[in-house]
Design an enzyme around this catalytic site. Structure first.
Site, PDB file in Angstrom:
ATOM      1  CE  LYS A 123      -4.245  -2.055   1.515  1.00  0.00           C
ATOM      2  NZ  LYS A 123      -3.785  -3.396   1.943  1.00  0.00           N
TER       3      LYS A 123
HETATM    4  C1  LIG Z   1      -4.510  -4.386   1.495  1.00  0.00           C
HETATM    5  C2  LIG Z   1      -3.763  -5.651   1.421  1.00  0.00           C
HETATM    6  C3  LIG Z   1      -4.158  -6.669   0.550  1.00  0.00           C
HETATM    7  C4  LIG Z   1      -5.399  -6.563  -0.308  1.00  0.00           C
HETATM    8  O1  LIG Z   1      -5.297  -5.577  -1.302  1.00  0.00           O
HETATM    9  P1  LIG Z   1      -6.629  -4.999  -2.006  1.00  0.00           P
HETATM   10  O2  LIG Z   1      -6.167  -3.957  -2.932  1.00  0.00           O
HETATM   11  O3  LIG Z   1      -7.495  -4.478  -0.912  1.00  0.00           O
HETATM   12  O4  LIG Z   1      -7.265  -6.154  -2.697  1.00  0.00           O
HETATM   13  C5  LIG Z   1      -3.382  -7.805   0.495  1.00  0.00           C
HETATM   14  N1  LIG Z   1      -2.300  -7.960   1.278  1.00  0.00           N
HETATM   15  C6  LIG Z   1      -1.889  -6.999   2.127  1.00  0.00           C
HETATM   16  C7  LIG Z   1      -0.690  -7.230   2.968  1.00  0.00           C
HETATM   17  C8  LIG Z   1      -2.603  -5.816   2.222  1.00  0.00           C
HETATM   18  O5  LIG Z   1      -2.204  -4.870   3.072  1.00  0.00           O
END
Ligand SMILES: *Cc1c(COP(=O)(O)O)cnc(C)c1O
Length: 432
Positions: free
Chosen positions: A107
């Site tokens: 993210k």
């Molecule tokens: C947010 C997150 C996901 C999922 O991603 P999305 O874009 O919400 O599908 C998967 N793994 C981790 C470690 C995350 O922080």
């Protein structure tokens, strides 16, 4: 480029307005009116381009002239100042590690890009905004880190009490400055509902300049397309078909890949892999979209019962179920399956994964044919899920120094229950 709302009840807006607003007034999601295409030249030269060059050229096609070239270069160079390894794990299976940013999770890509883009537009106008973020774990800290110290921006983080890991909680509650953490007595869906309700509340919108920084913001989605193109360009392949497997919760990460494909990146297909919250895999396999309350799993950043980017998936495929399912396969794994995968891949190949990433590996392994090439996205560093991972491998995971420092800091969070009235008065008091 204009950005329309998927609900089509409001007029399209500029990139700037879509970024600052986050969510259109009709409660839809923003998407570009036309999906631009990569030039043949760009696609032919990919393997010679750096990640930053790929990011710049991809962004330029969508943002056009709303950010000048020099500023866009600075934003990109500053936001993506960490490595993005694409490694072979075994045979035709590769991993793209997206966890080398400051919060050790993918993210960071969306959050850092969005923060800088917003900062750029706000400075232009001398405006101030309040950002509300519901987080199931990793979003919040990535967003907060992205905005830390940015003038004119206040960030309020909502996280579900007792449902994030110790390390995640420390990352959320020790930042300070312009960042406030709210510990909500409820689930992630409750947090998300509070944020969505706030955006629809007239009084709050009049008194506060509200904006969202969840994966629904178009400036978070955009950079999540860059790394698919980059990984594709780094694969040592001839004519093999390339498949990406994405461990998913809100499906923002997957939508980034769908966008890259729609812009002309020759990806053959995707695998949407979930934990027990299998709403989208169920849709792909059974044709019915049935959101339900989220259940808690060891891959808790994917504990989402009503994935907000699902509408974008539909839009990108013109609501055509046959088209969607020919490009995307769905599969889900429960906790014990994810644990088995972590153990097995570590034992056999010496590669250690967090629970989310393990689900990505599992999905790819399940669908990938021997003649094809596959990449699964590693979304977080395994040390962030130490408590789950260590007992499985009977080894200690080394924690990077930058995370160690955070674990020792004192927690600052404001307790909140899940009803909207209390949340609203908190926001109004804050704004004075
Ligand atoms: C947010 C997150 C996901 C999922 O991603 P999305 O874009 O919400 O599908 C998967 N793994 C981790 C470690 C995350 O922080």
């Amino acid at each position: 480029m204009q950005f329309y709302s998927t609900n089509r009840k409001v007029a399209p807006v500029s990139f700037k307005e879509a970024v600052i607003k986050g969510l259109p007034d009709d409660n839809g999601l923003f998407l570009p009116e036309k999906i631009p295409s990569f030039s043949d030249d760009f696609l032919n030269q990919l393997s010679k381009k750096s990640f930053q060059e790929i990011a710049f050229e991809s962004a330029k096609l969508i943002i056009e002239d709303e950010i000048g070239d020099n500023d866009l270069h600075s934003i990109i160079n500053d936001a993506f100042d960490f490595e993005i390894p694409v490694k072979n794990v075994h045979d035709n299976i590769h991993v793209m590690e997206l966890f080398h940013g400051p919060t050790l999770a993918f993210k960071d890509f969306g959050a850092r890009f969005m923060a800088r883009v917003m900062g750029y537009f706000l400075k232009e106008d001398g405006r101030e905004i309040n950002i509300l973020v519901a987080t199931s774990g990793d979003t919040g800290s990535a967003v907060a880190q992205g905005f830390l110290g940015v003038e004119g921006i206040k960030v309020t983080l909502l996280y579900p009490k007792g449902k994030v890991s110790k390390i995640q909680e420390q990352q959320l509650t020790t930042i300070g400055q312009n960042i406030t953490a709210l510990e909500v007595d409820g689930t992630f869906d409750d947090c998300q509902l509070l944020v969505k309700t706030a955006f629809l509340d007239k009084e709050l919108n009049e008194k506060l300049n509200l904006s969202s920084a969840n994966s629904i913001n178009i400036a978070r989605l955009l950079p999540q397309s860059f790394y698919y193109t980059y990984a594709f360009s780094r694969l040592n392949r001839k004519e093999e078909d390339v498949y990406f497997c994405v461990p998913s919760g809100n499906y923002g990460n997957l939508c980034g890949g769908l966008l890259a494909k729609k812009m002309g990146l020759p990806i053959s297909g995707f695998i949407a892999a979930s934990n027990a919250n299998d709403i989208v895999p169920h849709y792909l396999n059974a044709g019915r979209f049935a959101p339900k309350p989220s259940v808690q799993t060891i891959a808790n950043a994917m504990d989402v019962g009503n994935p907000s980017n699902f509408v974008r998936m539909l839009e990108l495929y013109d609501n055509d179920f046959a088209k969607i399912t020919s490009d995307i396969k769905g599969i889900s794994f429960d906790d014990s399956q994810a644990e088995d995968i972590i153990r097995e891949v570590h034992g056999k190949y010496g590669y250690l994964m967090c629970p989310h990433t393990a689900i990505g590996y599992g999905g790819l392994k399940h669908f990938l044919k021997p003649e094809d090439t596959g990449v699964f996205l590693s979304t977080a560093h395994p040390c962030k899920f130490k408590d789950v991972v260590e007992p499985l491998i009977s080894e200690e995971i080394e924690i990077p120094l930058r995370l160690k420092a955070i674990i020792e800091k004192k927690k600052h969070a404001i307790s909140m229950n899940k009803d909207f009235v209390g949340f609203k008065s908190f926001l109004l008091e804050q704004s004075i």
